[in-house]
Structures are given as C-alpha cells and as structure tokens.
Design a protein around this motif. Structure first.
Motif, PDB file in Angstrom:
ATOM      1  N   GLN A 103      18.484  22.829  34.686  1.00  0.00           N
ATOM      2  CA  GLN A 103      17.510  23.272  33.706  1.00  0.00           C
ATOM      3  C   GLN A 103      16.732  22.037  33.264  1.00  0.00           C
ATOM      4  N   TYR A 104      15.410  22.102  33.395  1.00  0.00           N
ATOM      5  CA  TYR A 104      14.573  20.969  33.022  1.00  0.00           C
ATOM      6  C   TYR A 104      13.249  21.501  32.509  1.00  0.00           C
ATOM      7  N   THR A 108      14.195  26.499  35.585  1.00  0.00           N
ATOM      8  CA  THR A 108      15.223  26.191  36.570  1.00  0.00           C
ATOM      9  C   THR A 108      14.582  25.452  37.735  1.00  0.00           C
ATOM     10  N   TRP A 109      15.209  24.339  38.131  1.00  0.00           N
ATOM     11  CA  TRP A 109      14.692  23.513  39.216  1.00  0.00           C
ATOM     12  C   TRP A 109      15.790  23.244  40.217  1.00  0.00           C
TER      13      TRP A 109
END
Length: 150
Positions: A103-104, A108-109
């Motif tokens: 999470q960034y 979501t990445w």
C-alpha cells in the motif's frame, strides 16, 4: 569578417530559442573566427580558430557534466520525472519470485526486488529505485538480506 559575426549572431539567437549549449559553442567559435578575420588573419587561420574553439568548448561542456554520452538514468530513474523514486515503502510479505504487493499513497502497488540485490528479501523498509511500467523496483533501505539458500 562580418560573415563570421552574422553566423555568431544567428547561432546565439537560435541558442536562446533552443537552450542546447551546442549553438552557443558555434556562436563563440564564429565570433573568435571573426576576431581573427578583423585582425587580418587569412581564411585558414579563421577556420582553424573556429575549429579549435568549437572543439575546446565541446570538451569543456563534456567535462562540466552538461553533455553525457547516453543517459545514465532514463526517465524511469529520474527523480525530476518520477517523484516516487527515492521514497521509502514498507513491504510486509515477499513472494518466492521476489515480488510483493504494498500500500503506497492510498493505492495498491506491485513491487519487485532490484535484480542487482542478491539474497532472499525479508519484510521491512525498502527504497524505490526504478519504475518498470506499473511495478516499483526496490532495494533495502538498510541491513543485509538473508543469504539465498542456493
């Protein structure tokens, strides 16, 4: 003589429009050749002055770092283009393929461990060093990774 000064003026005007520094070299070299012409130098001396000043200016620009042969970092590693480069992220769980989901910035990445980093990644803080499409490439912020078992 005036031809050299006109060439210098045109190159300077074009330099102001483009900002490449190369046309500035042409303008300085042409002005130098114009000065040699004004002092009564023959065409051969004018051309020699133009060439020497142009080549010397190029090497000065190259040594100053303005001119680089091939970019060391493309846009995916350039912090002026991608503000995420250099940011720290926390990875809680790694897959066996050295990828993870984080999470960034509220989204979501996917992240992937930089191939230059050896060992098995462990949960912790990582720094974004590259962006490959929609995947962040990360390296550990500090501390060694666990040695790989292979």
């Amino acid at each position: 003589m005036w031809i050299w000064f006109v060439v210098a003026a045109i190159a300077l005007i074009l330099e102001l429009l483009t900002g490449t520094f190369f046309l500035l070299l042409v303008a300085v070299a042409a002005a130098g050749a114009g000065v040699v012409s004004w002092l009564g130098g023959e065409l051969a001396w004018q051309l020699l002055t133009f060439s020497v000043l142009g080549i010397a200016g190029f090497f000065i620009l190259k040594s100053s770092g303005f001119v680089k042969r091939g970019s060391r970092h493309d846009a995916s590693r350039n912090t002026d283009v991608n503000l995420d480069i250099g940011q720290a992220v926390h990875v809680t769980d790694w897959s066996p393929m050295k990828t993870a989901v984080i999470q960034y910035r509220g989204a979501t990445w996917q992240v992937r461990l930089d191939p230059a980093v050896s060992g098995t990644p462990v949960p912790g803080s990582y720094r974004i060093t590259d962006i490959d499409g929609i995947v962040f490439v990360v390296t550990p912020v500090s501390g060694p990774l666990t040695p790989s078992s292979s």
